[in-house]
Design an enzyme around this catalytic site. Structure first.
Site, PDB file in Angstrom:
ATOM      1  N   ASP A  15       0.836  -1.201   0.000  1.00 41.89           N
ATOM      2  CA  ASP A  15       0.000   0.000   0.000  1.00 41.89           C
ATOM      3  C   ASP A  15       0.873   1.254   0.000  1.00 41.89           C
ATOM      4  O   ASP A  15       1.979   1.248   0.541  1.00 41.89           O
ATOM      5  CB  ASP A  15      -0.887  -0.042   1.265  1.00 41.89           C
ATOM      6  N   GLY A  18       0.215   5.518  -4.361  1.00 38.45           N
ATOM      7  CA  GLY A  18      -0.362   6.815  -4.722  1.00 38.45           C
ATOM      8  C   GLY A  18       0.224   7.934  -3.875  1.00 38.45           C
ATOM      9  O   GLY A  18       0.604   8.988  -4.391  1.00 38.45           O
ATOM     10  N   HIS A  32       2.799   3.373  -9.030  1.00 39.56           N
ATOM     11  CA  HIS A  32       2.592   1.951  -9.335  1.00 39.56           C
ATOM     12  C   HIS A  32       3.815   1.381 -10.068  1.00 39.56           C
ATOM     13  O   HIS A  32       4.237   0.259  -9.812  1.00 39.56           O
ATOM     14  CB  HIS A  32       1.328   1.759 -10.177  1.00 39.56           C
ATOM     15  N   ARG A  66     -11.651   2.431  -8.938  1.00 38.74           N
ATOM     16  CA  ARG A  66     -10.693   3.531  -9.163  1.00 38.74           C
ATOM     17  C   ARG A  66     -10.963   4.188 -10.516  1.00 38.74           C
ATOM     18  O   ARG A  66     -11.616   3.594 -11.379  1.00 38.74           O
ATOM     19  CB  ARG A  66      -9.263   2.983  -9.135  1.00 38.74           C
ATOM     20  N   LEU A 126      10.852 -20.468  -4.662  1.00 42.25           N
ATOM     21  CA  LEU A 126       9.714 -19.677  -4.168  1.00 42.25           C
ATOM     22  C   LEU A 126       8.534 -19.721  -5.136  1.00 42.25           C
ATOM     23  O   LEU A 126       8.732 -19.775  -6.353  1.00 42.25           O
ATOM     24  CB  LEU A 126      10.178 -18.218  -4.041  1.00 42.25           C
ATOM     25  N   ARG A 182      -5.218  -2.406   8.779  1.00 41.32           N
ATOM     26  CA  ARG A 182      -6.416  -3.223   8.528  1.00 41.32           C
ATOM     27  C   ARG A 182      -6.073  -4.295   7.495  1.00 41.32           C
ATOM     28  O   ARG A 182      -5.053  -4.211   6.811  1.00 41.32           O
ATOM     29  CB  ARG A 182      -7.587  -2.351   8.076  1.00 41.32           C
TER      30      ARG A 182
HETATM   31  C1  FPP Z   1      -1.785   0.394  -3.323  1.00 35.61           C
HETATM   32  O1  FPP Z   1      -1.346   1.685  -3.534  1.00 35.61           O
HETATM   33  C2  FPP Z   1      -1.405  -0.521  -4.354  1.00 35.61           C
HETATM   34  C3  FPP Z   1      -2.215  -1.088  -5.290  1.00 35.61           C
HETATM   35  C4  FPP Z   1      -3.608  -0.751  -5.532  1.00 35.61           C
HETATM   36  C5  FPP Z   1      -1.794  -2.149  -6.167  1.00 35.61           C
HETATM   37  C6  FPP Z   1      -0.420  -2.669  -5.975  1.00 35.61           C
HETATM   38  C7  FPP Z   1       0.274  -2.507  -7.228  1.00 35.61           C
HETATM   39  C8  FPP Z   1       1.611  -2.474  -7.353  1.00 35.61           C
HETATM   40  C9  FPP Z   1       2.540  -2.670  -6.248  1.00 35.61           C
HETATM   41  C10 FPP Z   1       2.223  -2.200  -8.672  1.00 35.61           C
HETATM   42  C11 FPP Z   1       1.928  -3.202  -9.692  1.00 35.61           C
HETATM   43  C12 FPP Z   1       2.243  -4.566  -9.257  1.00 35.61           C
HETATM   44  C13 FPP Z   1       2.625  -5.495 -10.091  1.00 35.61           C
HETATM   45  C14 FPP Z   1       2.852  -6.877  -9.617  1.00 35.61           C
HETATM   46  C15 FPP Z   1       2.880  -5.204 -11.505  1.00 35.61           C
HETATM   47  P1  FPP Z   1      -2.434   2.807  -3.569  1.00 35.61           P
HETATM   48  O2  FPP Z   1      -2.613   3.210  -4.981  1.00 35.61           O
HETATM   49  O3  FPP Z   1      -3.667   2.350  -2.875  1.00 35.61           O
HETATM   50  O4  FPP Z   1      -1.723   3.930  -2.758  1.00 35.61           O
HETATM   51  P2  FPP Z   1      -2.424   5.059  -1.881  1.00 35.61           P
HETATM   52  O5  FPP Z   1      -3.191   4.344  -0.793  1.00 35.61           O
HETATM   53  O6  FPP Z   1      -1.263   5.836  -1.361  1.00 35.61           O
HETATM   54  O7  FPP Z   1      -3.306   5.832  -2.800  1.00 35.61           O
END
Ligand code: FPP
Length: 228
Positions: A15, A18, A32, A66, A126, A182
């Site tokens: 997480d 963003g 991302h 989103r 793994l 959470r």
């Molecule tokens: C949360 O950050 C992350 C995600 C919704 C998706 C996780 C994706 C990646 C780590 C990148 C892509 C992964 C792969 C395997 C290609 P958020 O956008 O919710 O961040 P925020 O809470 O700060 O807005």
């Protein structure tokens, strides 16, 4: 790396992509992209230290809400990531598996996922598990339906055999980055006895060193599984 034993199954809620981008005055998509690089580093490291399953929350059943452009970007990033990653998977004997309801993805993406799963099937190190269009409640409902279809007796063993994670074992160590505390509908059954760690670090800033420290702490915890 520490010498003590490492957890067999690590699950991560990645997480903060963003917020990382916002801090740097970049678009969320840049977060991302940076997050995907960390996925590669952490996966290779977990393979090296002997973790058996690394289950990463890459896209939840709720993430479809989103903005359309962000969802489209994430889909493209996933496709690119999977295609690029095959070499790393083969070099490090990493098996790839996806969990979640994949039927909602484009035919192309489903094909890429299946292809990488098949090509890495015999790898014995793994297993990197990507949770894609994954929600634990959705998984549990699908498992109950399978249980009914197969006319199996309702018990823990049979239920587990119908989960997307069948054969992976329960989560030993759950990590969530970015300071949120959470589970967000992630592996509710499998986390029954997981040791949980919440760090304020945003996912793109998460490092091997921090993971090492968490594993060191994990090894100090006494896991009693309800006993004394
Ligand atoms: C949360 O950050 C992350 C995600 C919704 C998706 C996780 C994706 C990646 C780590 C990148 C892509 C992964 C792969 C395997 C290609 P958020 O956008 O919710 O961040 P925020 O809470 O700060 O807005």
């Amino acid at each position: 790396m520490i010498n003590s034993s490492c957890p067999s199954h690590i699950a991560i809620i990645m997480d903060g992509n963003g917020r990382w981008a916002k801090q740097k005055d970049l678009k969320r998509t840049a977060g991302h992209e940076a997050g995907a690089k960390v996925v590669r580093n952490i996966t290779k490291y977990c393979a090296k230290i002997g973790v058996k399953y690394l289950t990463l929350y890459a896209f939840s059943t709720e993430n479809w809400t989103r903005p359309k452009l962000e969802v489209e970007y994430l889909m493209k990033l996933l496709e690119k990531y999977l295609k690029n990653e095959l070499e790393t998977f083969m070099q490090n004997s990493i098996r790839f598996k996806a969990i979640g309801d994949l039927s909602k993805f484009s035919k192309n993406l489903q094909k890429t996922i299946k292809d990488i799963e098949e090509k890495t099937l015999e790898n014995s190190g793994l297993t990197q598990v990507l949770a894609l269009n994954y929600g634990s409640k959705d998984e549990i409902i699908r498992a109950i339906k399978k249980l009914n279809e197969k006319k199996l007796e309702v018990n823990e063993e049979n239920f587990e055999s119908c989960l997307d994670t069948a054969g992976f074992g329960d989560v030993d160590l759950l990590i969530r980055t970015s300071g949120e505390i959470r589970l967000s509908n992630y592996l509710l059954w499998q986390n029954a006895y997981a040791e949980m760690f919440f760090t304020k670090t945003l996912w793109p800033d998460f490092t091997i060193e921090e993971l090492d420290n968490i594993i060191e702490d994990f090894n100090k915890r006494q896991r009693r599984f309800g006993g004394v």
